[in-house]
Enzyme design. Structure first.
Site, mmCIF file in Angstrom:
data_model
loop_
_atom_site.group_PDB
_atom_site.id
_atom_site.type_symbol
_atom_site.label_atom_id
_atom_site.label_comp_id
_atom_site.label_asym_id
_atom_site.label_seq_id
_atom_site.Cartn_x
_atom_site.Cartn_y
_atom_site.Cartn_z
ATOM 1 N N CYS A 174 1.020 9.085 2.383
ATOM 2 C CA CYS A 174 1.438 7.909 1.604
ATOM 3 C C CYS A 174 2.961 7.857 1.563
ATOM 4 O O CYS A 174 3.612 8.887 1.355
ATOM 5 C CB CYS A 174 0.884 8.016 0.183
ATOM 6 S SG CYS A 174 1.365 6.641 -0.888
ATOM 7 N N HIS A 203 -7.032 2.487 0.338
ATOM 8 C CA HIS A 203 -5.823 3.209 -0.067
ATOM 9 C C HIS A 203 -4.833 2.243 -0.720
ATOM 10 O O HIS A 203 -4.234 2.558 -1.759
ATOM 11 C CB HIS A 203 -5.197 3.873 1.171
ATOM 12 C CG HIS A 203 -3.905 4.593 0.926
ATOM 13 N ND1 HIS A 203 -3.759 5.948 1.080
ATOM 14 C CD2 HIS A 203 -2.689 4.124 0.556
ATOM 15 C CE1 HIS A 203 -2.515 6.295 0.787
ATOM 16 N NE2 HIS A 203 -1.842 5.202 0.475
ATOM 17 N N GLU A 204 -4.681 1.050 -0.132
ATOM 18 C CA GLU A 204 -3.701 0.091 -0.683
ATOM 19 C C GLU A 204 -4.188 -0.549 -1.968
ATOM 20 O O GLU A 204 -3.411 -0.729 -2.913
ATOM 21 C CB GLU A 204 -3.369 -0.978 0.365
ATOM 22 C CG GLU A 204 -2.778 -0.430 1.669
ATOM 23 C CD GLU A 204 -1.692 0.620 1.470
ATOM 24 O OE1 GLU A 204 -1.653 1.577 2.259
ATOM 25 O OE2 GLU A 204 -0.902 0.501 0.512
ATOM 26 N N HIS A 213 -3.562 1.588 -4.867
ATOM 27 C CA HIS A 213 -2.176 1.502 -5.392
ATOM 28 C C HIS A 213 -2.060 0.420 -6.462
ATOM 29 O O HIS A 213 -1.271 0.547 -7.388
ATOM 30 C CB HIS A 213 -1.188 1.170 -4.262
ATOM 31 C CG HIS A 213 -0.691 2.356 -3.494
ATOM 32 N ND1 HIS A 213 -0.061 3.439 -4.083
ATOM 33 C CD2 HIS A 213 -0.707 2.617 -2.164
ATOM 34 C CE1 HIS A 213 0.273 4.318 -3.148
ATOM 35 N NE2 HIS A 213 -0.100 3.844 -1.979
#
Ligand SMILES: CNC(=O)c1cccc(C)c1Nc1nc(N2CCN(c3ccccc3Cl)CC2)nc(N2CSC[C@H]2C(=O)NC)n1
Ligand code: NI
Length: 187
Positions: free
Chosen positions: A114, A157-158, A161
């Site tokens: 990341c 994953h995004e 966030h």
């Protein structure tokens, strides 16, 4: 143009907040944000440019990673080695919601990295192998996107966030490389 100095790092509270919904029509600033995030990914995937400007390569970038707590992320998954600019996925996700996901899981063979986490955190990051994302496009139109395998991992994953989660939150700390038999390994 973003440089690594513009990327927020683990420890910055903005990375642990749930980001705010984006409203439409997009402000000029929101349009610029979308452009700049995608531009970073493109630049970072160009070895010469990345080297010159010391950029870490990425295939995804979320607004909190540039200090903006808004529900927006850019994803740029290159095509095959011999034709990387034939992107497998190039998209700006606005207010994305995962509306369905497979029971089947998948994980990157070498774990995840990341841009906001400077240290290597070894371990498998189990995620859904296939997901359906409902999001809004730059015009505010609601869209649905079905992705699987690597693009699905990147999108998860995004989207993490945008909810204050980092990849290592999902690593089994007792056994980081625990092998679940029916998890797809993506290399
Ligand atoms: C496929 N290689 C592996 O899996 C992998 C392999 C080894 C170690 C780790 C730790 C891995 N893990 C991992 N490697 C990546 N990159 C590989 C290199 N690449 C890239 C590099 C140069 C030019 C163009 C490009 Cl495209 C950029 C992307 N990216 C992610 N993540 C986790 S999901 C969001 C995504 C992200 O953008 N992180 C910044 N994890
Ligand atoms: Ni990240």
């Amino acid at each position: 143009m973003y440089l690594m100095k513009d990327i927020t790092r683990d420890g910055n509270p903005v990375l642990r907040k749930t980001a705010q919904d984006v409203t439409f029509p997009l402000s000029t600033a929101d349009r610029q944000l979308a452009h700049d995030m995608m531009e970073y990914l493109i630049n970072s995937q160009n070895p010469d440019f990345a080297q010159k400007h010391q950029l870490r390569a990425g295939v995804g970038l979320a607004a909190p990673q540039v200090g903006i707590s808004k529900q927006m992320a850019a994803v740029l998954v290159p095509g095959p080695e011999d034709d990387p600019k034939n992107y497998e996925l190039q998209i700006i996700l606005i207010n994305p919601v995962i509306i369905s996901n497979s029971i089947q899981q998948a994980q990157l063979a070498e774990g995840e990295g990341c841009l906001s986490v400077d240290k290597d955190v070894p371990g498998y990051v189990p995620r859904s192998a296939r997901i359906t994302i409902r999001y809004q496009d730059m015009e505010g139109q609601t869209q649905r996107l079905r992705v699987k395998n690597y693009p699905a991992i990147v999108c998860q994953h995004e989207i993490d966030h945008l909810h204050g989660h980092l990849f290592y939150d999902h690593i089994n700390l007792k056994d980081p490389f625990a092998m679940d038999p029916n998890t797809i390994i993506i290399s």
